[in-house]
Design an enzyme around this catalytic site. Structure first.
Site, mmCIF file in Angstrom:
data_model
loop_
_atom_site.group_PDB
_atom_site.id
_atom_site.type_symbol
_atom_site.label_atom_id
_atom_site.label_comp_id
_atom_site.label_asym_id
_atom_site.label_seq_id
_atom_site.Cartn_x
_atom_site.Cartn_y
_atom_site.Cartn_z
ATOM 1 N N THR A 39 3.013 2.224 -2.373
ATOM 2 C CA THR A 39 3.383 2.723 -3.707
ATOM 3 C C THR A 39 2.297 2.391 -4.737
ATOM 4 N N GLY A 40 2.415 3.010 -5.883
ATOM 5 C CA GLY A 40 1.685 2.625 -7.093
ATOM 6 C C GLY A 40 0.187 2.447 -6.926
ATOM 7 N N LEU A 41 -0.311 1.330 -7.439
ATOM 8 C CA LEU A 41 -1.746 1.086 -7.457
ATOM 9 C C LEU A 41 -2.276 0.834 -6.049
ATOM 10 N N PHE A 56 9.508 -10.311 -12.682
ATOM 11 C CA PHE A 56 10.658 -10.118 -13.566
ATOM 12 C C PHE A 56 10.199 -10.304 -15.001
ATOM 13 N N PRO A 74 -2.811 -2.850 -18.444
ATOM 14 C CA PRO A 74 -1.748 -1.889 -18.126
ATOM 15 C C PRO A 74 -2.237 -0.610 -17.431
ATOM 16 N N TYR A 80 -3.082 -11.862 -17.663
ATOM 17 C CA TYR A 80 -2.330 -13.019 -18.154
ATOM 18 C C TYR A 80 -2.352 -14.192 -17.168
ATOM 19 N N ARG A 123 7.561 -3.737 2.662
ATOM 20 C CA ARG A 123 8.816 -3.970 3.399
ATOM 21 C C ARG A 123 9.485 -2.692 3.895
ATOM 22 N N GLY A 150 0.791 -1.236 0.000
ATOM 23 C CA GLY A 150 0.000 0.000 0.000
ATOM 24 C C GLY A 150 0.819 1.280 0.000
ATOM 25 N N PRO A 160 -6.273 -6.429 -13.704
ATOM 26 C CA PRO A 160 -6.025 -5.181 -14.438
ATOM 27 C C PRO A 160 -5.172 -5.426 -15.679
HETATM 28 C C1 HXC Z 1 16.421 -12.219 -13.680
HETATM 29 C C2 HXC Z 1 16.762 -11.541 -11.498
HETATM 30 C C3 HXC Z 1 16.453 -10.202 -11.851
HETATM 31 C C4 HXC Z 1 16.119 -9.941 -13.220
HETATM 32 C C5 HXC Z 1 16.892 -10.240 -9.738
HETATM 33 N N1 HXC Z 1 17.032 -11.520 -10.187
HETATM 34 N N2 HXC Z 1 16.552 -9.432 -10.736
HETATM 35 N N3 HXC Z 1 16.736 -12.537 -12.398
HETATM 36 N N4 HXC Z 1 16.101 -10.984 -14.077
HETATM 37 N N5 HXC Z 1 15.785 -8.726 -13.639
HETATM 38 C C6 HXC Z 1 17.381 -12.715 -9.389
HETATM 39 C C7 HXC Z 1 18.543 -12.507 -8.468
HETATM 40 O O1 HXC Z 1 19.762 -12.739 -9.136
HETATM 41 C C8 HXC Z 1 18.272 -13.587 -7.417
HETATM 42 O O2 HXC Z 1 18.575 -14.863 -7.902
HETATM 43 C C9 HXC Z 1 16.759 -13.589 -7.294
HETATM 44 O O3 HXC Z 1 16.278 -13.001 -8.514
HETATM 45 C C10 HXC Z 1 16.286 -12.774 -6.130
HETATM 46 O O4 HXC Z 1 16.901 -11.491 -6.242
HETATM 47 P P1 HXC Z 1 16.783 -10.370 -5.148
HETATM 48 O O5 HXC Z 1 17.448 -9.148 -5.654
HETATM 49 O O6 HXC Z 1 17.194 -10.918 -3.822
HETATM 50 O O7 HXC Z 1 15.231 -10.210 -5.146
HETATM 51 P P2 HXC Z 1 14.350 -9.275 -4.299
HETATM 52 O O8 HXC Z 1 14.961 -7.914 -4.231
HETATM 53 O O9 HXC Z 1 13.975 -9.945 -3.028
HETATM 54 O O10 HXC Z 1 13.065 -9.219 -5.238
HETATM 55 C C11 HXC Z 1 13.164 -8.744 -6.534
HETATM 56 C C12 HXC Z 1 11.817 -8.146 -6.873
HETATM 57 C C13 HXC Z 1 11.656 -6.955 -5.950
HETATM 58 C C14 HXC Z 1 10.763 -9.229 -6.677
HETATM 59 C C15 HXC Z 1 11.679 -7.687 -8.301
HETATM 60 O O11 HXC Z 1 12.547 -5.981 -6.342
HETATM 61 C C16 HXC Z 1 10.283 -6.471 -5.798
HETATM 62 O O12 HXC Z 1 9.550 -6.891 -4.948
HETATM 63 N N6 HXC Z 1 9.845 -5.527 -6.619
HETATM 64 C C17 HXC Z 1 8.471 -4.988 -6.500
HETATM 65 C C18 HXC Z 1 8.222 -4.187 -7.697
HETATM 66 C C19 HXC Z 1 7.657 -5.021 -8.795
HETATM 67 O O13 HXC Z 1 8.217 -5.983 -9.284
HETATM 68 N N7 HXC Z 1 6.465 -4.592 -9.190
HETATM 69 C C20 HXC Z 1 5.873 -5.126 -10.351
HETATM 70 C C21 HXC Z 1 4.500 -5.581 -10.096
HETATM 71 S S1 HXC Z 1 3.675 -5.443 -11.662
HETATM 72 P P3 HXC Z 1 19.923 -15.643 -7.416
HETATM 73 O O14 HXC Z 1 19.815 -16.966 -8.076
HETATM 74 O O15 HXC Z 1 21.058 -14.801 -7.911
HETATM 75 O O16 HXC Z 1 19.855 -15.711 -5.921
HETATM 76 C C22 HXC Z 1 2.982 -6.900 -12.061
HETATM 77 C C23 HXC Z 1 2.095 -6.983 -13.282
HETATM 78 C C24 HXC Z 1 2.517 -6.117 -14.406
HETATM 79 O O17 HXC Z 1 3.134 -7.836 -11.389
HETATM 80 C C25 HXC Z 1 1.587 -6.209 -15.596
HETATM 81 C C26 HXC Z 1 1.861 -5.115 -16.610
HETATM 82 C C27 HXC Z 1 0.827 -5.070 -17.682
HETATM 83 P P1 NAP Z 2 4.462 -1.619 -7.322
HETATM 84 O O1 NAP Z 2 4.350 -0.175 -7.033
HETATM 85 O O2 NAP Z 2 5.810 -2.183 -7.579
HETATM 86 O O3 NAP Z 2 3.744 -2.407 -6.163
HETATM 87 C C1 NAP Z 2 4.243 -3.575 -5.569
HETATM 88 C C2 NAP Z 2 4.187 -3.378 -4.085
HETATM 89 O O4 NAP Z 2 4.419 -4.628 -3.432
HETATM 90 C C3 NAP Z 2 5.233 -2.407 -3.555
HETATM 91 O O5 NAP Z 2 4.614 -1.488 -2.679
HETATM 92 C C4 NAP Z 2 6.219 -3.283 -2.802
HETATM 93 O O6 NAP Z 2 6.760 -2.580 -1.686
HETATM 94 C C5 NAP Z 2 5.309 -4.414 -2.346
HETATM 95 N N1 NAP Z 2 6.062 -5.648 -2.107
HETATM 96 C C6 NAP Z 2 6.892 -6.294 -2.959
HETATM 97 N N2 NAP Z 2 7.413 -7.361 -2.368
HETATM 98 C C7 NAP Z 2 6.904 -7.418 -1.127
HETATM 99 C C8 NAP Z 2 7.066 -8.304 -0.040
HETATM 100 N N3 NAP Z 2 7.857 -9.355 -0.110
HETATM 101 N N4 NAP Z 2 6.378 -8.050 1.109
HETATM 102 C C9 NAP Z 2 5.546 -6.982 1.201
HETATM 103 N N5 NAP Z 2 5.344 -6.114 0.205
HETATM 104 C C10 NAP Z 2 6.033 -6.320 -0.948
HETATM 105 O O7 NAP Z 2 3.612 -2.000 -8.626
HETATM 106 P P2 NAP Z 2 2.072 -1.746 -8.982
HETATM 107 O O8 NAP Z 2 2.014 -1.552 -10.441
HETATM 108 O O9 NAP Z 2 1.492 -0.729 -8.097
HETATM 109 O O10 NAP Z 2 1.423 -3.177 -8.686
HETATM 110 C C11 NAP Z 2 0.391 -3.343 -7.743
HETATM 111 C C12 NAP Z 2 -0.375 -4.607 -8.064
HETATM 112 O O11 NAP Z 2 -1.027 -4.500 -9.329
HETATM 113 C C13 NAP Z 2 0.456 -5.867 -8.136
HETATM 114 O O12 NAP Z 2 -0.259 -6.950 -7.609
HETATM 115 C C14 NAP Z 2 0.637 -6.058 -9.626
HETATM 116 O O13 NAP Z 2 0.911 -7.398 -9.963
HETATM 117 C C15 NAP Z 2 -0.727 -5.626 -10.109
HETATM 118 N N6 NAP Z 2 -0.803 -5.276 -11.512
HETATM 119 C C16 NAP Z 2 -0.234 -4.131 -11.957
HETATM 120 C C17 NAP Z 2 -0.374 -3.791 -13.285
HETATM 121 C C18 NAP Z 2 0.174 -2.515 -13.819
HETATM 122 O O14 NAP Z 2 0.070 -2.256 -15.022
HETATM 123 N N7 NAP Z 2 0.786 -1.657 -12.990
HETATM 124 C C19 NAP Z 2 -1.086 -4.618 -14.157
HETATM 125 C C20 NAP Z 2 -1.658 -5.782 -13.665
HETATM 126 C C21 NAP Z 2 -1.517 -6.092 -12.334
HETATM 127 P P3 NAP Z 2 8.229 -2.908 -1.066
HETATM 128 O O15 NAP Z 2 9.116 -3.204 -2.226
HETATM 129 O O16 NAP Z 2 8.556 -1.679 -0.305
HETATM 130 O O17 NAP Z 2 8.037 -4.089 -0.175
#
Ligand code: HXC
Ligand code: NAP
Length: 293
Positions: free
Chosen positions: A25-27, A105, A199, A156, A47, A23, A197
């Site tokens: 960031t973002g959505l 990823f 994009p 997806y 976190r 809660g 959702p």
């Molecule tokens: C491949 C990767 C990588 C990358 C890290 N790793 N980045 N592998 N490509 N880009 C690998 C690392 O080498 C490691 O593996 C493992 O992943 C864990 O890495 P950590 O850095 O320890 O991961 P951590 O920081 O805990 O988590 C990474 C994360 C995190 C999950 C991406 O940064 C996060 O929570 N981000 C939240 C933001 C986010 O992703 N939001 C998107 C939601 S949007 P090894 O083997 O080396 O240990 C969504 C829908 C979108 O879901 C739809 C759009 C239309």
């Molecule tokens: P976002 O800002 O990256 O949101 C992800 C949130 O999850 C962050 O606040 C992050 O905060 C938190 N998070 C990640 N790992 C966590 C963990 N281990 N424990 C607790 N919190 C954690 O991206 P967003 O676009 O707003 O996405 C919100 C939701 O919408 C997600 O479920 C995503 O899959 C979905 N979605 C988004 C889109 C889009 O186009 N944006 C489309 C379809 C679905 P911390 O890193 O500080 O923990």
């Protein structure tokens, strides 16, 4: 009246205490803000405590309602239990949950280590099951519904998608949980629904998933029949409706909000929207000219 405006009447959520994961960031932040504007007491969790504190202050300044910020990793069940306990200490109850926290990823699947793959499953699927189970146990014991869960999935999750395979697997699991518990827990006054959702621009998703000039190269708006991406408020409107008692008869549903994006990819002949009217004149003549052979 516009899609960029709040839709529900003032006070719609005034009897709700809602936990929003992710809660800060973002959505998640947009949805938490709207819940608060509708009168809910909101607990935001993710976190990073400093991110949460800043967001909580911003939301309160906008809505005038209290927001509690408690850091936790959704992968750790005990940390979620702690958030719930802190929420109940502060507000006396929790009766809504938004499972929104996620990680993702964009990568060819074979380039991912098993740790990377598991990490996404753990955040998205285990994170959502952890929060749902911990709150569900508390709700069933307490027995004073209605209680509501809204899960954020993606389109997806049902079509599948290359290059985001861990996320697709995990979100599909979230939908399975939604539909399963919607039936199993209805007798306890617990409703579960999900939103898929398309994009919606957010820093977390878009800067990470489409870095640099990828955003321009892969213009998402071209894939969407209504010709634009989503606006956070329209997602907040849908999610507030599903969280509210106005949706009391909606249970186990997955509501898509994507401007028709996934169906455009699915329909066999949808690419014909590229054909211009004068070309249709020509095509019709050619088609009518083909008699049975
Ligand atoms: C491949 C990767 C990588 C990358 C890290 N790793 N980045 N592998 N490509 N880009 C690998 C690392 O080498 C490691 O593996 C493992 O992943 C864990 O890495 P950590 O850095 O320890 O991961 P951590 O920081 O805990 O988590 C990474 C994360 C995190 C999950 C991406 O940064 C996060 O929570 N981000 C939240 C933001 C986010 O992703 N939001 C998107 C939601 S949007 P090894 O083997 O080396 O240990 C969504 C829908 C979108 O879901 C739809 C759009 C239309
Ligand atoms: P976002 O800002 O990256 O949101 C992800 C949130 O999850 C962050 O606040 C992050 O905060 C938190 N998070 C990640 N790992 C966590 C963990 N281990 N424990 C607790 N919190 C954690 O991206 P967003 O676009 O707003 O996405 C919100 C939701 O919408 C997600 O479920 C995503 O899959 C979905 N979605 C988004 C889109 C889009 O186009 N944006 C489309 C379809 C679905 P911390 O890193 O500080 O923990």
């Amino acid at each position: 009246m516009q899609h960029t405006e709040g839709m529900l009447r003032e006070g719609t959520l005034s009897d709700k205490v809602i936990l929003v994961t992710g809660g800060g960031t973002g959505l998640g932040k947009a949805m938490a803000t709207y819940y608060s504007e509708l009168g809910a007491k909101v607990i935001i969790s993710s976190r990073k405590q400093e991110v949460l504190d800043k967001t909580a202050a911003e939301i309160t300044a906008k809505s005038g309602n209290e927001v509690l910020a408690v850091a936790a990793d959704v992968r750790e069940y005990e940390q979620i239990e702690n958030v719930i306990q802190k929420g109940i200490e502060k507000f006396g109850k929790i009766n809504g949950l938004l499972n929104n926290a996620a990680g993702n990823f964009i990568s060819p699947t074979e380039r991912l280590s098993h740790r990377a793959f598991n990490n996404i499953i753990d955040i998205v699927l285990k994170g959502s099951t952890n929060c749902t189970l911990a709150l569900g146990k508390y709700w069933i014991e307490k027995g004073e519904g209605p209680y509501t869960v809204v899960n954020i999935a993606t389109t997806y999750a049902f079509t599948g998608s290359g290059f985001v395979v861990p996320s697709a697997c995990a979100k599909a699991g979230v939908i399975a949980m939604t539909r399963s518990l919607a039936v199993e827990w209805a007798k306890y006054g617990i409703r579960l629904n999900a939103i898929a959702p398309g994009p919606f621009p957010s820093k977390g998703a878009w800067d990470r998933l489409l870095p640099g000039d990828m955003k321009d190269k892969f213009d998402m708006t071209k894939k969407i029949p209504v010709g634009r991406v989503g606006v956070k408020q329209e997602l907040a409107n849908l999610s507030a409706y599903l969280m509210s008692d106005y949706s009391a008869f909606v249970n186990g549903e997955v509501v898509t909000i994507d401007g028709g994006e996934w169906l455009q990819g699915a329909g066999e002949f949808n690419m014909l929207s590229m054909v211009k009217p004068e070309q249709w004149d020509m095509l019709e003549m050619m088609i009518r000219g083909v008699k049975g052979s």
